[in-house]
Design a protein around this motif. Structure first.
Motif, PDB file in Angstrom:
ATOM      1  N   PHE A 114       0.845  -1.175   0.000  1.00 54.67           N
ATOM      2  CA  PHE A 114       0.000   0.000   0.000  1.00 54.67           C
ATOM      3  C   PHE A 114       0.889   1.236   0.000  1.00 54.67           C
ATOM      4  O   PHE A 114       1.656   1.441   0.931  1.00 54.67           O
ATOM      5  N   MET A 115       0.788   2.046  -1.032  1.00 47.47           N
ATOM      6  CA  MET A 115       1.486   3.318  -1.031  1.00 47.47           C
ATOM      7  C   MET A 115       0.684   4.333  -0.230  1.00 47.47           C
ATOM      8  O   MET A 115       1.231   5.273   0.317  1.00 47.47           O
ATOM      9  N   GLN A 116      -0.618   4.087  -0.159  1.00 49.30           N
ATOM     10  CA  GLN A 116      -1.498   4.945   0.622  1.00 49.30           C
ATOM     11  C   GLN A 116      -2.674   4.097   1.082  1.00 49.30           C
ATOM     12  O   GLN A 116      -3.226   3.319   0.307  1.00 49.30           O
ATOM     13  N   LEU A 117      -3.030   4.228   2.341  1.00 50.60           N
ATOM     14  CA  LEU A 117      -4.221   3.571   2.876  1.00 50.60           C
ATOM     15  C   LEU A 117      -4.787   4.484   3.955  1.00 50.60           C
ATOM     16  O   LEU A 117      -4.362   4.464   5.108  1.00 50.60           O
ATOM     17  N   ASP A 118      -5.707   5.341   3.540  1.00 48.63           N
ATOM     18  CA  ASP A 118      -6.313   6.319   4.450  1.00 48.63           C
ATOM     19  C   ASP A 118      -7.767   5.959   4.678  1.00 48.63           C
ATOM     20  O   ASP A 118      -8.510   5.751   3.731  1.00 48.63           O
TER      21      ASP A 118
END
Length: 182
Positions: free
Chosen positions: A175-179
């Motif tokens: 995951f490069m981003q998991l918001d």
């Protein structure tokens, strides 16, 4: 008087007892230099031999290297992967009465220089995005907590390998981003 006879030979200037002159210049220096170089090399060889024999005798039956226990996680070599990162960000909502917004950017790791996997992932980009959107829509905000990320990555990898990709397999998911925003 006997003493005078012994000393009398010293004052003689003319006689056969004059020392012979050595050859001067570089002819005399070269053999002397070679002699000292040979002595130096011999000394170095002797010292190295003595040190090696002393170390073998002093070491006895012990091994030359100490064995240090190493944790298994440091001994395993992870293979290098190529990463497919063109899926972009996916935005969806969680499966709850008061849904949270999920923004995720997923990259897929596959075997280094595996052109077949790269091609198949590129051809199935739409299916992959749709799968990821549906996958995160079925989760709750609690299931998407940071302590659950490893399980999420494994589930996503297995699902992609089992249901989307046919002739190739991905090795890893990151995951490069998991918001998750409430």
């Amino acid at each position: 008087m006997a003493d005078d006879d012994d000393m009398g030979g010293l004052d003689d200037a003319g006689g056969d007892s004059a020392p012979a002159k050595k050859g001067g210049g570089m002819g005399g220096a070269l053999p002397g230099l070679l002699k000292w170089v040979a002595i130096g090399l011999g000394a170095i060889i002797l010292i190295v031999t003595v040190v090696i024999i002393t170390m073998k005798v002093a070491g006895g039956n012990t091994s030359a290297q100490a064995v240090v226990p190493v944790a298994e996680e440091y001994t395993t070599h992870r293979e290098l992967l190529d990463w497919y990162n063109s899926l972009g960000s996916i935005r969806t909502r969680t499966n709850e009465a008061n849904p949270a917004t999920v923004i995720v950017e997923v990259v897929l790791g596959y075997k280094k220089e595996d052109k077949a996997t790269s091609t198949e992932i590129t051809q199935r980009t739409i299916e992959l995005k749709d799968f990821l959107r549906r996958y995160f829509t079925q989760k709750t905000a609690d299931e998407l907590r940071p302590q659950n990320e490893e399980n999420l990555k494994i589930e996503i990898r297995n699902a992609i390998n089992d249901s989307i990709l046919s002739s190739s397999k991905i090795k890893d998911v990151r995951f490069m981003q998991l918001d998750v925003q409430r």
